[in-house]
Design an enzyme around this catalytic site. Structure first.
Site, mmCIF file in Angstrom:
data_model
loop_
_atom_site.group_PDB
_atom_site.id
_atom_site.type_symbol
_atom_site.label_atom_id
_atom_site.label_comp_id
_atom_site.label_asym_id
_atom_site.label_seq_id
_atom_site.Cartn_x
_atom_site.Cartn_y
_atom_site.Cartn_z
ATOM 1 N N HIS A 17 3.800 3.786 21.047
ATOM 2 C CA HIS A 17 3.684 4.698 19.571
ATOM 3 C C HIS A 17 2.347 4.948 19.920
ATOM 4 C CE1 HIS A 17 4.060 6.127 15.787
ATOM 5 N NE2 HIS A 17 3.514 5.226 15.088
ATOM 6 N N THR A 37 3.131 -2.024 11.172
ATOM 7 C CA THR A 37 1.497 -2.182 11.378
ATOM 8 C C THR A 37 1.303 -1.640 12.652
ATOM 9 O OG1 THR A 37 1.372 -3.853 9.712
ATOM 10 C CG2 THR A 37 -0.324 -3.642 11.079
ATOM 11 N N GLY A 40 0.830 -1.167 0.234
ATOM 12 C CA GLY A 40 0.060 0.021 -0.239
ATOM 13 C C GLY A 40 0.846 1.410 -0.016
ATOM 14 N N ILE A 86 2.497 2.795 2.357
ATOM 15 C CA ILE A 86 4.102 2.707 2.970
ATOM 16 C C ILE A 86 4.840 1.720 2.304
ATOM 17 C CG2 ILE A 86 5.396 2.246 5.086
ATOM 18 C CD1 ILE A 86 2.917 3.136 6.844
ATOM 19 N N GLY A 87 4.365 0.724 1.737
ATOM 20 C CA GLY A 87 4.934 -0.526 1.190
ATOM 21 C C GLY A 87 5.620 0.001 -0.132
HETATM 22 N N1 APR Z 1 -1.579 -9.765 3.988
HETATM 23 C C1 APR Z 1 -0.882 -8.720 3.282
HETATM 24 N N2 APR Z 1 -1.025 -7.618 3.038
HETATM 25 C C2 APR Z 1 -2.543 -7.113 3.472
HETATM 26 C C3 APR Z 1 -3.254 -8.015 4.179
HETATM 27 C C4 APR Z 1 -2.769 -9.314 4.393
HETATM 28 N N3 APR Z 1 -3.528 -10.348 5.065
HETATM 29 N N4 APR Z 1 -4.340 -7.404 4.528
HETATM 30 C C5 APR Z 1 -4.241 -6.105 4.006
HETATM 31 N N5 APR Z 1 -2.989 -5.977 3.296
HETATM 32 C C6 APR Z 1 -2.341 -4.915 2.499
HETATM 33 C C7 APR Z 1 -3.476 -3.956 1.856
HETATM 34 O O1 APR Z 1 -3.951 -4.759 0.541
HETATM 35 C C8 APR Z 1 -2.810 -2.847 1.460
HETATM 36 O O2 APR Z 1 -2.146 -2.899 0.257
HETATM 37 O O3 APR Z 1 -1.817 -3.884 3.229
HETATM 38 C C9 APR Z 1 -1.655 -2.897 2.598
HETATM 39 C C10 APR Z 1 -1.750 -1.601 3.661
HETATM 40 O O4 APR Z 1 -1.547 -0.564 2.766
HETATM 41 P P1 APR Z 1 -2.662 0.889 3.037
HETATM 42 O O5 APR Z 1 -3.764 0.359 3.396
HETATM 43 O O6 APR Z 1 -1.984 1.935 1.897
HETATM 44 O O7 APR Z 1 -1.841 1.358 4.403
HETATM 45 P P2 APR Z 1 -0.378 2.211 4.621
HETATM 46 O O8 APR Z 1 -0.763 3.523 4.787
HETATM 47 O O9 APR Z 1 0.614 1.461 3.767
HETATM 48 O O10 APR Z 1 -0.346 1.424 6.150
HETATM 49 C C11 APR Z 1 -0.017 0.271 6.816
HETATM 50 O O11 APR Z 1 1.144 0.835 8.603
HETATM 51 O O12 APR Z 1 1.359 2.973 9.598
HETATM 52 C C12 APR Z 1 0.428 1.711 9.818
HETATM 53 O O13 APR Z 1 -1.497 2.316 10.598
HETATM 54 C C13 APR Z 1 -1.035 1.957 9.599
HETATM 55 O O14 APR Z 1 -1.472 -0.219 10.054
HETATM 56 C C14 APR Z 1 -1.373 0.704 9.117
HETATM 57 C C15 APR Z 1 0.135 0.227 8.251
#
Ligand code: APR
Length: 318
Positions: free
Chosen positions: A176, A120, A12, A14-15
């Site tokens: 955090h 996360t 997503g 951050i990734g």
């Molecule tokens: N396995 C792998 N990836 C998953 C799963 C899973 N079971 N469930 C959800 N995802 C993926 C989603 O499809 C999405 O692409 O995790 C990604 C999360 O990305 P975003 O929704 O853009 O969130 P992001 O801003 O990257 O934050 C992720 O980090 O800072 C923390 O609070 C934030 O918990 C959140 C995490």
């Protein structure tokens, strides 16, 4: 030794930023894993094509199958749901706990020797769950929070004092969340600590207190503007600095969520403390001499973390 393999679980906001930074800094090859079909493949192609222009040749691969993270050197976990306005990080507990268990199984099966960085939220509870459920050694599983919280504090200090953020160091410990403990005594501008800056008239005590408060809610400030998600640039940069410290055996001293076994009086719990990161992961937890006031604030933060850990659903399908 060849190139490092860096697996990013969650592709997503951050990734993707983690992948981009990995390319720009030439840290290694990347596997971008997500549960959403095909999406990480699209991101990997786009990122590699940016390499044509930027001049990096990291190989990036999108993945929907955990076997593709096999033998990763570093795994950075962002899988889960981010906050929306009005939510605390703690509101994410149940849904993200379920996801973190799946991630822990994948890492245990395919990359048990990796250095694992959890992003996360709610961070302290999720990194604890990730370590326990995966069974990886605690020195190889760490949570990213302190580098980010300190980065926010550093920025606020630099902005207030009108000096380059390059010369500002800061230390934020504890969980955090809103109870995090920013430490002005251990925060400096080129070696001059903040209480001295107050004495020198660069800012008032009230102004310093306001910066400390703003730091504790620094993530929420951004969520309120973004509306549909949470911060991603600074979280990604922070995690990459930790990954780099490990891969290059830099022995950087960074605040991270680490597994305490008696340090600061904390037993068997992950919480934000200063650590040294080198080729063995967390090589040392640094114990500072805190004042009574700082100790009390830290104890309050530890209590909040323990409450969250206790509230984490115990079974996989809860
Ligand atoms: N396995 C792998 N990836 C998953 C799963 C899973 N079971 N469930 C959800 N995802 C993926 C989603 O499809 C999405 O692409 O995790 C990604 C999360 O990305 P975003 O929704 O853009 O969130 P992001 O801003 O990257 O934050 C992720 O980090 O800072 C923390 O609070 C934030 O918990 C959140 C995490």
């Amino acid at each position: 030794a060849g190139r490092a393999k860096i697996a990013l679980i969650g592709a997503g906001a951050i990734g993707s930023t983690l992948a981009h930074l990995t390319g720009l800094k030439e840290l290694g090859d990347v596997v971008l894993f997500d549960v959403v079909p095909d999406m990480p493949k699209g991101k990997a192609l786009d990122l590699m094509q940016s390499g044509s222009v930027e001049g990096f040749d990291s190989h990036m691969e999108g993945a929907n199958d955990y076997s593709q993270i096999k033998d990763a050197d570093v795994v950075i976990v962002t899988a889960g749901v981010p906050r929306k306005p009005g939510m605390s990080r703690d509101d994410l507990l149940a849904i993200n706990a379920k996801i973190i268990r799946q991630v822990a199984d994948g890492i245990k099966t395919y990359a048990p020797n990796a250095f694992v960085i959890c992003i996360t939220n709610p961070l302290d509870a999720m990194v604890q769950l990730l370590q326990q459920h995966s069974g990886l050694p605690a020195n190889k599983v760490v949570g990213m929070a302190g580098v980010l919280d300190s980065a926010r504090f550093r920025y606020f200090i630099a902005e207030k004092l009108k000096v380059s953020v390059e010369d500002v160091q800061a230390l934020v410990m504890g969980g955090h969340g809103d109870t995090m403990v920013a430490l002005p005594r251990y925060s400096t501008v080129s070696g001059i600590n903040l209480p001295d800056m107050v004495k020198m008239g660069w800012l008032t005590q009230e102004e310093l207190d306001a910066l400390v408060k703003r730091t504790a809610v620094g993530g929420g400030e951004i969520v309120n503007y973004l509306k549909t998600g949470s911060a991603f640039y600074a979280p990604a940069s922070s995690a990459i600095s930790m990954a780099e410290a490990y891969l290059k055996d830099k022995r950087r001293l960074l605040p991270c969520a680490a597994y305490c076994t008696g340090e600061y009086g904390v037993q068997n719990t992950y919480v934000g403390v200063p650590v040294v990161i080198g080729k063995n992961g967390v090589e040392k937890i640094v114990e500072l001499q805190l004042t009574a006031e700082e100790k009390a604030a830290f104890a309050k933060s530890v209590a909040a973390v323990k409450e969250l850990v206790a509230a984490t659903p115990k079974q996989a399908n809860l």
